[in-house]
Write a protein that holds these residues in place. Structure first.
Motif, PDB file in Angstrom:
ATOM      1  N   ILE A   1       0.866  -1.178   0.000  1.00 27.58           N
ATOM      2  CA  ILE A   1       0.000   0.000   0.000  1.00 27.58           C
ATOM      3  C   ILE A   1       0.900   1.223   0.000  1.00 27.58           C
ATOM      4  CG2 ILE A   1      -1.782   1.298   1.209  1.00 27.58           C
ATOM      5  CD1 ILE A   1      -2.663  -1.363   2.488  1.00 27.58           C
ATOM      6  N   LEU A   2       0.777   2.031  -1.039  1.00 28.28           N
ATOM      7  CA  LEU A   2       1.469   3.307  -1.070  1.00 28.28           C
ATOM      8  C   LEU A   2       0.587   4.302  -0.347  1.00 28.28           C
ATOM      9  CD1 LEU A   2       2.669   3.518  -4.787  1.00 28.28           C
ATOM     10  CD2 LEU A   2       3.873   2.580  -2.820  1.00 28.28           C
ATOM     11  N   ALA A   3       1.108   4.906   0.702  1.00 27.70           N
ATOM     12  CA  ALA A   3       0.347   5.865   1.507  1.00 27.70           C
ATOM     13  C   ALA A   3       0.923   7.251   1.271  1.00 27.70           C
ATOM     14  CB  ALA A   3       0.415   5.485   2.980  1.00 27.70           C
ATOM     15  N   PHE A   4       0.267   8.000   0.404  1.00 31.97           N
ATOM     16  CA  PHE A   4       0.713   9.356   0.087  1.00 31.97           C
ATOM     17  C   PHE A   4       0.222  10.305   1.171  1.00 31.97           C
ATOM     18  CE2 PHE A   4       0.839   7.271  -3.993  1.00 31.97           C
ATOM     19  CZ  PHE A   4       1.970   7.803  -4.597  1.00 31.97           C
ATOM     20  N   SER A   5       1.148  11.120   1.671  1.00 34.81           N
ATOM     21  CA  SER A   5       0.801  12.097   2.695  1.00 34.81           C
ATOM     22  C   SER A   5       1.733  13.287   2.562  1.00 34.81           C
ATOM     23  CB  SER A   5       0.919  11.471   4.093  1.00 34.81           C
ATOM     24  OG  SER A   5       2.258  11.120   4.346  1.00 34.81           O
TER      25      SER A   5
ATOM     26  N   VAL B   1       4.114   1.518   2.355  1.00 34.23           N
ATOM     27  CA  VAL B   1       5.227   2.395   1.987  1.00 34.23           C
ATOM     28  C   VAL B   1       4.724   3.822   2.104  1.00 34.23           C
ATOM     29  CG1 VAL B   1       6.834   3.071   0.176  1.00 34.23           C
ATOM     30  CG2 VAL B   1       6.120   0.674   0.394  1.00 34.23           C
ATOM     31  N   ASP B   2       5.286   4.556   3.052  1.00 38.24           N
ATOM     32  CA  ASP B   2       4.919   5.956   3.225  1.00 38.24           C
ATOM     33  C   ASP B   2       5.603   6.790   2.151  1.00 38.24           C
ATOM     34  OD1 ASP B   2       3.313   5.637   5.549  1.00 38.24           O
ATOM     35  OD2 ASP B   2       5.148   5.416   6.743  1.00 38.24           O
ATOM     36  N   VAL B   3       4.805   7.590   1.454  1.00 41.34           N
ATOM     37  CA  VAL B   3       5.332   8.426   0.378  1.00 41.34           C
ATOM     38  C   VAL B   3       4.967   9.869   0.686  1.00 41.34           C
ATOM     39  CG1 VAL B   3       5.302   8.914  -2.091  1.00 41.34           C
ATOM     40  CG2 VAL B   3       4.986   6.565  -1.296  1.00 41.34           C
TER      41      VAL B   3
ATOM     42  N   GLU C   1       7.955  13.434  -3.722  1.00 39.76           N
ATOM     43  CA  GLU C   1       7.940  12.420  -4.787  1.00 39.76           C
ATOM     44  C   GLU C   1       6.929  12.795  -5.878  1.00 39.76           C
ATOM     45  OE1 GLU C   1       9.903   9.837  -5.032  1.00 39.76           O
ATOM     46  OE2 GLU C   1      10.819   9.938  -3.045  1.00 39.76           O
ATOM     47  N   PRO C   2       7.151  13.910  -6.582  1.00 39.87           N
ATOM     48  CA  PRO C   2       6.157  14.368  -7.556  1.00 39.87           C
ATOM     49  C   PRO C   2       5.937  13.400  -8.722  1.00 39.87           C
ATOM     50  CG  PRO C   2       8.165  15.667  -7.735  1.00 39.87           C
ATOM     51  CD  PRO C   2       8.309  14.797  -6.527  1.00 39.87           C
ATOM     52  N   GLU C   3       6.979  12.671  -9.142  1.00 39.27           N
ATOM     53  CA  GLU C   3       6.816  11.745 -10.264  1.00 39.27           C
ATOM     54  C   GLU C   3       5.890  10.588  -9.871  1.00 39.27           C
ATOM     55  OE1 GLU C   3      10.003  12.408  -9.052  1.00 39.27           O
ATOM     56  OE2 GLU C   3      10.463  13.996 -10.471  1.00 39.27           O
ATOM     57  N   LEU C   4       6.106  10.069  -8.673  1.00 42.72           N
ATOM     58  CA  LEU C   4       5.270   8.980  -8.189  1.00 42.72           C
ATOM     59  C   LEU C   4       3.838   9.459  -7.937  1.00 42.72           C
ATOM     60  CD1 LEU C   4       5.642   5.986  -7.614  1.00 42.72           C
ATOM     61  CD2 LEU C   4       6.168   6.572  -5.243  1.00 42.72           C
TER      62      LEU C   4
END
Length: 154
Positions: free
Chosen positions: A62-66, A95-97, A102-105
């Motif tokens: 799980i990518l967790a964007f914050s 995975v904390d993002v 991380e603008p590309e991701l």
């Protein structure tokens, strides 16, 4: 009598405009979600993995964007993700993002707001994208769907 007709007409007009704005907003978000689900996966793990072996990778990530200043991310989403990890153990990793870093991701997964969570299978394919807070039940349903597909493939 004509005054009430004018008021009803204005109310009807505003209601139609509100419905159109809501409908177009929903279409916009769904279009972004479709783009995120179709996002290329080959480079994802090289960007976010910690050099782990392919065999040791969990079945679901799980990518967790914050962001640093996102209170909902830290007070609501983080505990929900922790409960998912406790419930599914080593089958899942989070995975904390940091979205601003991380603008590309973030662009790859069409992140519109934080928190955003992206549920990936072991090959890095996106199976679900949640814009805004996703509760534990919703995340567990999405994780279980990926896990059931992984078990069916084996």
């Amino acid at each position: 009598m004509p005054d009430i007709v004018v008021r009803l007409g204005v109310l009807a007009f505003v209601s139609v405009l509100l419905c159109l704005f809501t409908w177009s907003g929903q279409r916009f978000v769904e279009a972004r979600r479709r783009q995120a689900l179709a996002a290329a996966s080959p480079g994802v793990f090289s960007e976010i993995s910690d050099g782990e072996e392919v065999q040791s990778r969990p079945l679901v990530r799980i990518l967790a964007f914050s962001s640093d200043n996102c209170h909902q991310c830290h007070q609501l989403q983080a505990p929900a993700l922790k409960r998912v990890l406790e419930a599914r153990g080593s089958d899942v990793s989070v995975v904390d993002v940091d979205a601003p870093d991380e603008p590309e991701l973030a662009q790859r997964y069409q992140v519109l707001t934080v928190p955003t969570t992206v549920v990936l299978d072991a090959k890095g394919r996106a199976h679900a994208v949640n814009y805004g807070f996703a509760n534990t039940v919703k995340l567990l349903e999405q994780v279980d769907e990926v896990l059931s597909q992984s078990c069916a493939v084996k």
